[in-house]
Structures are given as C-alpha cells and as structure tokens.
Design a protein around this motif. Sequence first.
Motif, PDB file in Angstrom:
ATOM      1  N   ARG A   1       0.831  -1.200   0.000  1.00 46.13           N
ATOM      2  CA  ARG A   1       0.000   0.000   0.000  1.00 46.13           C
ATOM      3  C   ARG A   1       0.871   1.257   0.000  1.00 46.13           C
ATOM      4  N   ASP A   2       1.970   1.249   0.754  1.00 46.66           N
ATOM      5  CA  ASP A   2       2.877   2.403   0.745  1.00 46.66           C
ATOM      6  C   ASP A   2       3.385   2.677  -0.665  1.00 46.66           C
ATOM      7  N   HIS A   3       3.782   1.632  -1.372  1.00 46.01           N
ATOM      8  CA  HIS A   3       4.291   1.819  -2.734  1.00 46.01           C
ATOM      9  C   HIS A   3       3.188   2.326  -3.675  1.00 46.01           C
ATOM     10  N   GLU A   4       1.961   1.860  -3.453  1.00 45.00           N
ATOM     11  CA  GLU A   4       0.846   2.330  -4.287  1.00 45.00           C
ATOM     12  C   GLU A   4       0.582   3.811  -4.051  1.00 45.00           C
ATOM     13  N   VAL A   5       0.622   4.235  -2.788  1.00 48.75           N
ATOM     14  CA  VAL A   5       0.406   5.645  -2.483  1.00 48.75           C
ATOM     15  C   VAL A   5       1.550   6.491  -3.037  1.00 48.75           C
ATOM     16  N   LEU A   6       2.779   6.000  -2.947  1.00 51.33           N
ATOM     17  CA  LEU A   6       3.907   6.725  -3.515  1.00 51.33           C
ATOM     18  C   LEU A   6       3.772   6.867  -5.030  1.00 51.33           C
ATOM     19  N   ASP A   7       3.311   5.827  -5.705  1.00 54.37           N
ATOM     20  CA  ASP A   7       3.079   5.927  -7.151  1.00 54.37           C
ATOM     21  C   ASP A   7       2.047   7.012  -7.452  1.00 54.37           C
ATOM     22  N   ARG A   8       0.984   7.050  -6.657  1.00 53.81           N
ATOM     23  CA  ARG A   8      -0.039   8.081  -6.842  1.00 53.81           C
ATOM     24  C   ARG A   8       0.535   9.472  -6.594  1.00 53.81           C
ATOM     25  N   ALA A   9       1.380   9.582  -5.566  1.00 50.68           N
ATOM     26  CA  ALA A   9       1.980  10.884  -5.254  1.00 50.68           C
ATOM     27  C   ALA A   9       2.895  11.346  -6.386  1.00 50.68           C
ATOM     28  N   ARG A  10       3.669  10.425  -6.953  1.00 51.31           N
ATOM     29  CA  ARG A  10       4.554  10.799  -8.061  1.00 51.31           C
ATOM     30  C   ARG A  10       3.745  11.285  -9.265  1.00 51.31           C
ATOM     31  N   ALA A  11       2.641  10.607  -9.554  1.00 52.61           N
ATOM     32  CA  ALA A  11       1.802  11.047 -10.669  1.00 52.61           C
ATOM     33  C   ALA A  11       1.147  12.395 -10.363  1.00 52.61           C
ATOM     34  N   ARG A  12       0.710  12.564  -9.133  1.00 49.12           N
ATOM     35  CA  ARG A  12       0.019  13.800  -8.754  1.00 49.12           C
ATOM     36  C   ARG A  12       0.967  14.989  -8.766  1.00 49.12           C
ATOM     37  N   ILE A  13       2.203  14.793  -8.329  1.00 48.72           N
ATOM     38  CA  ILE A  13       3.114  15.925  -8.259  1.00 48.72           C
ATOM     39  C   ILE A  13       3.480  16.411  -9.657  1.00 48.72           C
ATOM     40  N   VAL A  14       3.491  15.510 -10.629  1.00 46.34           N
ATOM     41  CA  VAL A  14       3.711  15.928 -12.024  1.00 46.34           C
ATOM     42  C   VAL A  14       2.543  16.786 -12.491  1.00 46.34           C
ATOM     43  N   GLU A  15       1.327  16.369 -12.152  1.00 48.57           N
ATOM     44  CA  GLU A  15       0.148  17.160 -12.519  1.00 48.57           C
ATOM     45  C   GLU A  15       0.211  18.553 -11.889  1.00 48.57           C
ATOM     46  N   LEU A  16       0.622  18.620 -10.635  1.00 49.96           N
ATOM     47  CA  LEU A  16       0.707  19.922  -9.974  1.00 49.96           C
ATOM     48  C   LEU A  16       1.799  20.788 -10.595  1.00 49.96           C
ATOM     49  N   ALA A  17       2.918  20.182 -10.938  1.00 51.90           N
ATOM     50  CA  ALA A  17       3.993  20.937 -11.591  1.00 51.90           C
ATOM     51  C   ALA A  17       3.531  21.494 -12.923  1.00 51.90           C
ATOM     52  N   GLU A  18       2.809  20.697 -13.667  1.00 48.16           N
ATOM     53  CA  GLU A  18       2.294  21.150 -14.970  1.00 48.16           C
ATOM     54  C   GLU A  18       1.243  22.238 -14.795  1.00 48.16           C
ATOM     55  N   ALA A  19       0.488  22.163 -13.703  1.00 46.72           N
ATOM     56  CA  ALA A  19      -0.516  23.201 -13.453  1.00 46.72           C
ATOM     57  C   ALA A  19       0.148  24.536 -13.131  1.00 46.72           C
ATOM     58  N   VAL A  20       1.264  24.481 -12.400  1.00 48.95           N
ATOM     59  CA  VAL A  20       1.966  25.704 -12.014  1.00 48.95           C
ATOM     60  C   VAL A  20       2.708  26.314 -13.191  1.00 48.95           C
ATOM     61  N   GLY A  21       3.318  25.480 -13.999  1.00 51.29           N
ATOM     62  CA  GLY A  21       4.121  26.006 -15.112  1.00 51.29           C
ATOM     63  C   GLY A  21       4.787  24.910 -15.898  1.00 51.29           C
TER      64      GLY A  21
ATOM     65  N   GLY B   1      13.209  18.961 -14.988  1.00 50.76           N
ATOM     66  CA  GLY B   1      13.702  17.613 -14.775  1.00 50.76           C
ATOM     67  C   GLY B   1      12.757  16.592 -15.366  1.00 50.76           C
ATOM     68  N   GLU B   2      13.307  15.413 -15.620  1.00 50.82           N
ATOM     69  CA  GLU B   2      12.534  14.388 -16.311  1.00 50.82           C
ATOM     70  C   GLU B   2      11.447  13.782 -15.437  1.00 50.82           C
ATOM     71  N   ARG B   3      11.706  13.658 -14.151  1.00 49.63           N
ATOM     72  CA  ARG B   3      10.742  12.974 -13.281  1.00 49.63           C
ATOM     73  C   ARG B   3      10.930  13.439 -11.835  1.00 49.63           C
ATOM     74  N   PRO B   4       9.924  13.215 -10.995  1.00 49.72           N
ATOM     75  CA  PRO B   4      10.063  13.556  -9.572  1.00 49.72           C
ATOM     76  C   PRO B   4      11.115  12.682  -8.912  1.00 49.72           C
ATOM     77  N   PHE B   5      11.586  13.145  -7.767  1.00 43.28           N
ATOM     78  CA  PHE B   5      12.588  12.410  -6.993  1.00 43.28           C
ATOM     79  C   PHE B   5      11.955  11.967  -5.681  1.00 43.28           C
ATOM     80  N   THR B   6      12.122  10.704  -5.341  1.00 38.82           N
ATOM     81  CA  THR B   6      11.631  10.184  -4.071  1.00 38.82           C
ATOM     82  C   THR B   6      12.771  10.215  -3.064  1.00 38.82           C
ATOM     83  N   MET B   7      12.579  10.950  -1.988  1.00 40.14           N
ATOM     84  CA  MET B   7      13.626  11.119  -0.989  1.00 40.14           C
ATOM     85  C   MET B   7      13.913   9.796  -0.279  1.00 40.14           C
ATOM     86  N   PRO B   8      15.145   9.584   0.178  1.00 40.81           N
ATOM     87  CA  PRO B   8      15.457   8.372   0.937  1.00 40.81           C
ATOM     88  C   PRO B   8      14.627   8.309   2.216  1.00 40.81           C
ATOM     89  N   PRO B   9      14.208   7.108   2.638  1.00 43.43           N
ATOM     90  CA  PRO B   9      13.421   6.991   3.871  1.00 43.43           C
ATOM     91  C   PRO B   9      14.133   7.627   5.064  1.00 43.43           C
TER      92      PRO B   9
END
Length: 515
Positions: free
Chosen positions: A413-433, A437-445
């Motif tokens: 479930r954590d990985h599924e939520v992270l996948d959703r967050a990565r997709a959502r943050i791209v949408e938000l970036a595109e909404a702002v401007g 970079g090619e893709r979002p970065f997932t910070m180390p735990p």
Amino acid sequence: MSRYPAAVDVAIVGSGPNGAAYARILSEEAPEAVIAMFEVGPTVSAPAGAHVKNIVDAEERRAAQAASQGPARDAETVSSPGAVKAGARTARPGTYLLEDGFRVDGEDGLPVIAFSSNVGGMGAHWTGACPRPGGSERIPFLPDLDELLDEADRLLGVTTDAFDDAPFTALVRERLADAVDPGREEGARVQRMPLAVHRREDGALVWSGSDVVMGDVTRANPNFALHDETLVLRVLLEDGRAAGVEVQDRRTGEKHTVRARFVVVAADGLRTAQVLYASGIRPAALGRMLNDQAQVVYAARIADAAEVAARAGGASGESFGERDVIDGAISEQSGVSWVPYTDEEPFHGQIMQLDASPVPLADEDPVVPGSIVGLGLFTAKDLQWDDRVEFRDDATDAYGLPAMRIRYRLTARDHEVLDRARARIVELAEAVGEPLGERPFTMPPGASLHYQGATRMGASDDGRSVCGPDSEVWGAPGVFVAGNNVIPTATACNPTLTSVALGIRGARSIVRRLS
C-alpha cells in the motif's frame, strides 16, 4: 558544588518545542512549581532555543548548526533536501545521522534518519510549517483536539501572512487551486501554509524556535532552570511511579540524581523511547508502529513569470542578498502554499518558491525571482506493528545509551500511495508552469524528520500504545512522554503543531495534580 538542584516538581528531558510547551504551560498555570529542563546539547543561539535562521551572520549560523550535530559535529552536510541524491547518506546542517543500525538486510530501513543535539532541538532547524491534521490524520479519541491546536498555534506563534508580499504566491495558489480544489471541502482546498514565523515592525522575519514556545513568562519564571550539556541517563522510579532522573554533566562527566514528582521525556521521535528503555520502562508497544512520511519532490518554472510581473508592474530581475537565501530553504522571495491531506488523496503538499533552480538552466535564461516553484508531497504510512526501533543491551551509542536498530518496511500500500503521489506531483507541476527535470525524486526513507509512533498514545491500555490521552505512560504514573512520537495516527502533514497540542494536554494534567 553541583549545578543541579537536589529536587524539583517537574523534570523535563529535552528542550525542543514539546518540552518547551510543558515549561510554558506550567509557568503560566502553576507558577509556584519548580521546573528543571535538561538538554544533552549546547546552547547555540540567543535567546536559548532560538531558530538558527534568525542568526544574521552566515558564519555564526554555520557554527551554531555544526554545534548542533552532536557526535557528527565535523561531518559533511548538504544544505538542501532537494540536493540529496538517491542512496546518499548525508545529513542536513544542524543534524546528524544514525551511524549504525539504520537498516536491516532485506528491509527498507530509514537510511537518513537524523537527530539534533542542542538547546531547542530540531525546533532550531525546522521549516516552521504548522498545518492542521485532517481526515484520518486526526486523533479520534480527543474531543478537545481543535482547542488544543488553537493553543498550539498561540505557543508556536503561527501566522499565515508573513509571505503575502512574495512574488507570484497568489498566482501559484490560483493555478494549484484549479488543479486541486474541485470536489474538495473548503477546509481541504489550496491555501496559505500556516507557519511559525512572524515579521517584526522593521520587516525582518523571525522564525519560531523553542524560545518562542517558552515565551517571556518561562524565561522570567524564577522557578524554571534550563541545564544544557546534560545527559539524562534514566528516569528513576519508586514503587512504580516517577521519582526523578539520573543525569550526567557532559562537561565534567559527573553523575547526579535530581528528584522530581513528575518527569516529562521529550527527547525526540526516537530518543524518548530510548530513555524509557534505558530506565527499564518497557511497555509492549515501546518503539512499535514507528512511522516516517515518505516524500516526493519536484520543481516547476513559471514560464510566463516575466510577463506576469510586467503586467503587475513589478520587477522581473531583482537580485537578492545573502540574508534572503538561507540553506536553500524558505527565503524572502518564497511564498508557501499548502495542499491539505485528504483520505481520498493521502498526501500533504508543501509548495514554495525557491531562490534558485534545482536543475541547470541555460545561461541565457535568467531566473525571475520567485518563479521557480518547489513541490513536495508527504505520504501517510501504512502503520505496521513490526515497524519499530529496537534497543540493544550489548551495544551503546555515542552518548552511552542503548544503541538503536531500525526495523522498517514499505508495504504494497505504501508503494501504491507513492506511485499516486509521483503522478500527482507531475500534474501539480504542470498546473503551475513548466516542469523541471525528467521525473520527480523520491527522498530516501527518513528524510522527512517527522518520526512518529515510538511512544504512541492510546485511548486505553490495550497493549498497543505507550501512553494514555494525557501522555502519561501506562504503568508508570508521573512519567509523561512528548513529541511527534506520541502521535498515534498515520499523518502526512507536518506533525509539530499536533505534538505541541498533545503536550499542552499533558501539561494541563500535571497542573491539575500539582495544585
């Protein structure tokens, strides 16, 4: 002659915002109570516990951060979370990493789990974000939670207007709102981030640390004393209840006993549990349900910033001085927006304009101040009993306390939520401007620094919690715990406001019993 008192009414272990909240409420509501606060690290700022970002001189600020890094004082640090590379184990200024035991083979672990050792704790280094929990982040068995959060706002000095004059903040919120707000309740819509920061009359920013939480009433309290460079070795019990603490003077190595009617352990997200363990206070849930907030970051550029600025009659190429850019964090040209957590979208967004682009831009493409937007989404953990911090009886840490070992896994479930967050943050970036970079970065735990659960609160003593609704440890009357570690729910929002609110409730319980 010892610098420590023989006896007090309340001993507080740790000087971060949560220990400071206990000192403040006790000073206000039980001014006759004698209070001693103990901090393992040195005083690095003035007044004691102040945020290091309030130190104007850059060299003095760096020295304060280095002094906060405990056993890793001379270690290399990285100034911006966005600069952390995948797999890198580098702490941020003012913090130091767990040297060993951060990951067990075959598990995710928390490789960049970090600590601070200084008066003010992590409150001398934090971003100051104070959003309120929503949905399942809220603690269901506390009917007074909203009043406690209001009081925490007061102690932390929370405002929402400190960055209203920063460039493009309204534009960023407007564009985010178009992408986020439809279908959301009003309180869950894009808004200003509540921040523990205010502006002085001369316009300078003042960031809240433990000094603000303590306030003048605590500093003026003749019955309150802060003892820095003092290690609390253990909480003392007599007939099963709090009797005081055993401390070691870090300057001389000498050990002393300080008797106390009540002991508040507010050491931090992990060291609070460590002190209990070292004291022989070991309920079944100690260290269990440990949780961090996985974090996804990205950036975008307001491509039409120059045109927007021109239409508004503003400048598009101003330069900013060194005082405005502090460790790559929130600066004078920053605006901070909040995308609240919802159960349908189980992540919390912290959106702020940056002082520079996190990726190289063409030399002929100058950055309009405030036009680079950093986006961060924190996700809520799937709570698991076996995610935990263990303490070893056969090894000690740099302070001589039982060494830590982290057992931690991300679930499906954590990985599924992270996948959703990565997709959502791209949408938000595109909404702002224009995304950078090619893709979002997932910070180390461990990068969030928002460690929760190790001394979690419960409605009843069912073996699944360490303390009750007033933060008093089950089976150890008079021993209280404080900090993000007390929060029992899976949160994605920054936890400090909530943990201070819980500390206020605990302090009031002590006040009632002192009278």
